[in-house]
Write a protein that holds these residues in place. Structure first.
Motif, PDB file in Angstrom:
ATOM      1  N   ILE A  66      -2.574   8.399  15.031  1.00 29.00           N
ATOM      2  CA  ILE A  66      -1.242   8.728  14.513  1.00 29.00           C
ATOM      3  C   ILE A  66      -0.221   7.710  14.987  1.00 29.00           C
ATOM      4  CG2 ILE A  66       0.615  10.423  14.638  1.00 29.00           C
ATOM      5  CD1 ILE A  66      -1.534  12.606  14.686  1.00 29.00           C
ATOM      6  N   VAL A  67      -0.280   7.359  16.270  1.00 30.32           N
ATOM      7  CA  VAL A  67       0.690   6.403  16.822  1.00 30.32           C
ATOM      8  C   VAL A  67       0.534   5.030  16.177  1.00 30.32           C
ATOM      9  CG1 VAL A  67       1.395   5.169  18.911  1.00 30.32           C
ATOM     10  CG2 VAL A  67       0.905   7.618  19.014  1.00 30.32           C
ATOM     11  N   VAL A  68      -0.700   4.536  16.096  1.00 32.19           N
ATOM     12  CA  VAL A  68      -0.942   3.207  15.518  1.00 32.19           C
ATOM     13  C   VAL A  68      -0.543   3.188  14.047  1.00 32.19           C
ATOM     14  CG1 VAL A  68      -2.712   1.522  14.944  1.00 32.19           C
ATOM     15  CG2 VAL A  68      -2.751   2.641  17.176  1.00 32.19           C
ATOM     16  N   SER A  69      -0.873   4.243  13.311  1.00 30.06           N
ATOM     17  CA  SER A  69      -0.527   4.300  11.888  1.00 30.06           C
ATOM     18  C   SER A  69       0.978   4.276  11.688  1.00 30.06           C
ATOM     19  CB  SER A  69      -1.119   5.558  11.253  1.00 30.06           C
ATOM     20  OG  SER A  69      -2.520   5.541  11.333  1.00 30.06           O
ATOM     21  N   ALA A  70       1.694   5.047  12.505  1.00 29.87           N
ATOM     22  CA  ALA A  70       3.153   5.088  12.378  1.00 29.87           C
ATOM     23  C   ALA A  70       3.765   3.719  12.645  1.00 29.87           C
ATOM     24  CB  ALA A  70       3.725   6.127  13.335  1.00 29.87           C
ATOM     25  N   VAL A  71       3.276   3.042  13.690  1.00 30.65           N
ATOM     26  CA  VAL A  71       3.816   1.725  14.033  1.00 30.65           C
ATOM     27  C   VAL A  71       3.551   0.715  12.908  1.00 30.65           C
ATOM     28  CG1 VAL A  71       3.594  -0.232  15.606  1.00 30.65           C
ATOM     29  CG2 VAL A  71       3.693   2.090  16.514  1.00 30.65           C
ATOM     30  N   LEU A  72       2.315   0.719  12.384  1.00 36.02           N
ATOM     31  CA  LEU A  72       1.962  -0.256  11.348  1.00 36.02           C
ATOM     32  C   LEU A  72       2.683   0.020  10.042  1.00 36.02           C
ATOM     33  CD1 LEU A  72      -1.872  -0.707  11.944  1.00 36.02           C
ATOM     34  CD2 LEU A  72      -0.028  -2.240  12.595  1.00 36.02           C
ATOM     35  N   VAL A  73       2.770   1.290   9.640  1.00 37.16           N
ATOM     36  CA  VAL A  73       3.413   1.619   8.363  1.00 37.16           C
ATOM     37  C   VAL A  73       4.907   1.325   8.426  1.00 37.16           C
ATOM     38  CG1 VAL A  73       3.993   3.495   6.783  1.00 37.16           C
ATOM     39  CG2 VAL A  73       1.684   3.317   7.705  1.00 37.16           C
ATOM     40  N   VAL A  74       5.585   1.832   9.466  1.00 35.76           N
ATOM     41  CA  VAL A  74       7.031   1.601   9.581  1.00 35.76           C
ATOM     42  C   VAL A  74       7.320   0.118   9.797  1.00 35.76           C
ATOM     43  CG1 VAL A  74       9.091   2.108  10.944  1.00 35.76           C
ATOM     44  CG2 VAL A  74       7.440   3.921  10.452  1.00 35.76           C
ATOM     45  N   GLY A  75       6.528  -0.533  10.672  1.00 34.33           N
ATOM     46  CA  GLY A  75       6.724  -1.961  10.892  1.00 34.33           C
ATOM     47  C   GLY A  75       6.507  -2.776   9.635  1.00 34.33           C
ATOM     48  N   GLY A  76       5.502  -2.404   8.848  1.00 33.83           N
ATOM     49  CA  GLY A  76       5.261  -3.109   7.590  1.00 33.83           C
ATOM     50  C   GLY A  76       6.410  -2.965   6.613  1.00 33.83           C
ATOM     51  N   MET A  77       7.008  -1.760   6.561  1.00 28.35           N
ATOM     52  CA  MET A  77       8.147  -1.552   5.675  1.00 28.35           C
ATOM     53  C   MET A  77       9.338  -2.396   6.106  1.00 28.35           C
ATOM     54  SD  MET A  77       7.859   2.586   5.181  1.00 28.35           S
ATOM     55  CE  MET A  77       9.394   2.672   4.267  1.00 28.35           C
ATOM     56  N   VAL A  78       9.591  -2.438   7.422  1.00 31.20           N
ATOM     57  CA  VAL A  78      10.723  -3.221   7.920  1.00 31.20           C
ATOM     58  C   VAL A  78      10.511  -4.704   7.642  1.00 31.20           C
ATOM     59  CG1 VAL A  78      11.954  -3.940   9.992  1.00 31.20           C
ATOM     60  CG2 VAL A  78      11.325  -1.538   9.685  1.00 31.20           C
TER      61      VAL A  78
END
Length: 357
Positions: A124-136
């Motif tokens: 969950i933590v890794v997915s959140a970081v990658l998804v939000v970071g990718g959007m930014v």
């Protein structure tokens, strides 16, 4: 004497087996996954192994758009559909990822995934970081690309030095007469100066004849929000609170021309519109307070810049083919940057200096 009777048959042996007839222990039967073993014991078919949650999550995160996660789970039909639709244009891939992270994903036999409890927090933590970071990163990259395209398409057209004989220019020791290259601008038409005036909010229509111009807004008695906007490429020029006096460049490129000025104020104001040839030339050193336009006539392309204002401090040069954003900081500033000789727009809330290096 008794007569002998018929001879009885021999007794059956205890290990006698009827050939050809299967011996099924009492209480057991075929079916339901049971079958007689070597000694008649009942056994069950082994269940298929569980699919890994960790593998499913990684495939869904990185290859979900290709349907690889569903192929791994044995869901071939929906995997093909997901592949052909590019993950449902991204929506299906995101939904599958959420289902997997929530622990609701199963394989084709509807078995839960193995290892969910051990790895769910990390996933969950890794997915959140990658998804939000990718959007930014995507938004920032898009904004940078848009600015690059706009800059390439709208090169500055105010590259010639101004011609000015104003007494104020000679009176200031930090300002020098225009250089010999100024004659390059004498052949073009000049914009007639005009002054617009009003009180409160208003919209003024203008005809700049497709020429760059410098506009100076003055509203000394303003106490509330003071705003100056254009319908051209520069758009928002002033957005401050209280009294204001400052100058700005408009129509510096071949983009949308300015035909309207929108003023928002709570007191009487004036808007002076002049040709860029009226801008004073500064050689070696320039200083000022607040927003100002100047022509930077320096021997090199390096400048030491300081600022004592508390708000946003911006220095933009128009001497090269692509405008240079030399400084864009908040608050006090001191540093050396590249600044090509040419027109310079300064925006500040305090005192500033520009010195050639």
């Amino acid at each position: 004497m008794s007569q002998p009777g018929p001879t009885p048959p021999p007794p059956l042996a205890s290990d006698y087996t009827t050939y050809g007839v299967p011996q099924i222990p009492a209480g057991q039967q075929y079916g339901d996954g049971q079958y007689p073993g070597q000694f008649g014991a009942s056994q069950q078919f082994p269940a298929p192994p569980q699919k890994s949650f960790l593998t499913t999550w990684l495939l869904s995160l990185f290859l979900g758009g290709l349907g690889v996660d569903r192929f791994y789970l044995g869901k071939i039909g929906t995997g093909i559909a997901k592949l052909l639709t590019a993950g449902g244009l991204g929506v299906w891939s995101l939904v599958d990822l959420i289902i997997t992270l929530a622990g609701k994903q199963t394989d084709k036999n509807r078995q839960p995934l193995a290892g969910y409890r051990q790895h769910k927090v990390l996933a969950i933590v890794v997915s959140a970081v990658l998804v939000v970071g990718g959007m930014v990163i995507g938004m920032v990259s898009g904004a940078v690309a848009a600015l690059a395209i706009q800059s390439a398409a709208t090169s500055p057209i105010i590259s010639a030095a101004p011609v000015t004989n104003e007494p104020a220019a000679a009176a200031n020791s930090s300002e020098a007469p225009a250089s010999a290259e100024a004659t390059a601008g004498e052949d073009r038409p000049l914009l007639d100066a005009q002054t617009l005036a009003g009180t409160g909010d208003d919209i003024k229509t203008v005809d700049l004849k497709g020429l760059p111009a410098v506009v100076t807004l003055t509203c000394s008695a303003c106490k509330g929000n003071t705003v100056l906007e254009t319908n051209g490429a520069e758009m928002l020029l002033v957005n401050t609170v209280g009294g204001y006096t400052g100058s700005h460049l408009v129509d510096t490129s071949t983009g949308s021309p300015t035909t309207e000025f929108s003023i928002s104020a709570d007191a009487a104001w004036t808007l002076k519109i002049e040709d860029v040839d009226t801008i004073a030339t500064s050689a070696g050193k320039a200083s000022g307070h607040g927003d100002k336009v100047l022509y930077w006539d320096a021997p090199g392309t390096k400048a030491a810049i300081t600022n004592k204002g508390a708000g946003n401090f911006l220095v933009e040069g128009f001497g090269s083919e692509i405008p240079e954003l030399a400084v864009n900081k908040i608050g006090a500033y001191s540093g050396t940057v590249q600044l090509t000789p040419g027109f310079v727009q300064v925006k500040s809330e305090g005192d500033w200096t520009i010195t050639a290096k």
